[in-house]
Enzyme design. Structure first.
Site, PDB file in Angstrom:
ATOM      1  N   CYS A 115       0.838  -1.202   0.000  1.00  0.00           N
ATOM      2  CA  CYS A 115       0.000   0.000   0.000  1.00  0.00           C
ATOM      3  C   CYS A 115       0.876   1.256   0.000  1.00  0.00           C
ATOM      4  CB  CYS A 115      -0.994  -0.023   1.162  1.00  0.00           C
ATOM      5  SG  CYS A 115      -2.352   1.163   0.960  1.00  0.00           S
ATOM      6  N   HIS A 209      -3.612  -5.005   0.754  1.00  0.00           N
ATOM      7  CA  HIS A 209      -3.093  -5.401   2.057  1.00  0.00           C
ATOM      8  C   HIS A 209      -3.121  -6.930   2.210  1.00  0.00           C
ATOM      9  CE1 HIS A 209      -2.624  -1.509   4.168  1.00  0.00           C
ATOM     10  NE2 HIS A 209      -3.481  -1.101   3.244  1.00  0.00           N
ATOM     11  N   GLU A 211      -1.652  -8.716   4.250  1.00  0.00           N
ATOM     12  CA  GLU A 211      -1.663  -9.120   5.664  1.00  0.00           C
ATOM     13  C   GLU A 211      -3.069  -9.240   6.218  1.00  0.00           C
ATOM     14  OE1 GLU A 211      -2.117  -4.704   6.061  1.00  0.00           O
ATOM     15  OE2 GLU A 211      -1.110  -6.080   4.666  1.00  0.00           O
TER      16      GLU A 211
END
Length: 261
Positions: A115, A209, A211
């Site tokens: 990002c 993202h 994660e």
């Protein structure tokens, strides 16, 4: 190199963090980042903002680097006036992470920008950003999802060859590509969703993202690249030359989003 590769992850530095009876300045990182590294087979190390001149020595001790998401890049970093919709600057973090990126590129360390990290990678090599786009950050504090389509033959496509739905939250994006970068995935609206540096062994930025999702493939690819010894493994490099590399005056590729202002 034996064992699991060591992956450094840049962090926030925030005043007024609270836990228990304490309210102090703290180096912060959402737990999804180290968990993703660990699930992908790496060891995770947090890299809070430090003096930029320490970046080369820091990178020399790593096998791979992740520049995490976070606040907007200060527009002065890419020669733009601040749009009123840009968020508050984080100058210490900008300086530290730009130095980390420069050191990683100099040392040939595998690098993943997530990002903000993708945007900062673009800025580090002379690119610019669109300071506001609609449709990629709907509700504050809530991640959305949308599909991204890989570009065949790219580093990203070698890890994720099919169109996938990804967790996303951002209101800025790549505008003019920095020197040497190429787009390796797109959103349906024409926003660049991944960029990479074909001249390097393993340098990738993703606008979403990972994660916050269950797909480990991008991080597994970074960890696999980090497990391969590099020329810097046996020696600590000297500090890189001052200044962030800039794009040449002509011949810069353009990735203008259809939502760009």
């Amino acid at each position: 190199m034996a064992g699991r590769p060591l992956i450094g992850i840049s962090t926030y530095l925030e005043a007024g963090a609270r836990w228990g009876a304490w309210e102090l300045e703290a180096a912060l990182l959402p737990a999804g980042y180290p968990r993703l590294v660990q699930r992908a087979g790496g060891l995770a190390a947090m890299l809070p903002p430090d003096a930029p001149e320490h970046a080369a020595a820091t990178v020399a001790r790593l096998d791979g680097l992740v520049i995490a998401g976070g606040p907007d890049v200060e527009p002065i970093r890419y020669g733009a006036e601040r749009d009123p919709r840009s968020g508050p600057p984080a100058p210490a973090r900008d300086a530290w992470e730009l130095a980390l990126i420069e050191a990683a590129l100099t040392a040939g360390i595998p690098l993943l920008g997530i990002c903000r990290g993708m945007q900062l990678l673009n800025v580090a090599v002379g690119g610019t950003l669109v300071q506001h786009v609609d449709g990629h950050a709907e509700t504050p504090g809530v991640f959305g999802r949308h599909p991204v389509k890989p570009v065949p033959g790219t580093l990203y496509a070698s890890a994720v060859p099919e169109e996938t739905s990804v967790p996303t939250f951002h209101h800025q994006c790549v505008d003019r590509l920095g020197a040497g970068l190429t787009v390796s995935a797109w959103a349906e609206d024409g926003t660049p969703e991944a960029v990479e540096l074909p001249s390097a062994d393993w340098v990738l930025g993703v606008q979403w993202h990972p994660e916050m999702g269950e797909d480990l493939r991008v991080m597994r690819a970074l960890v696999a690249a980090a497990a391969v010894p590099t020329a810097q493994s046996s020696a600590i490099p000297t500090a890189p030359s001052s200044g962030i590399p800039t794009a040449p005056s002509s011949g810069i590729p353009t990735a203008q989003s259809s939502t760009a202002s």
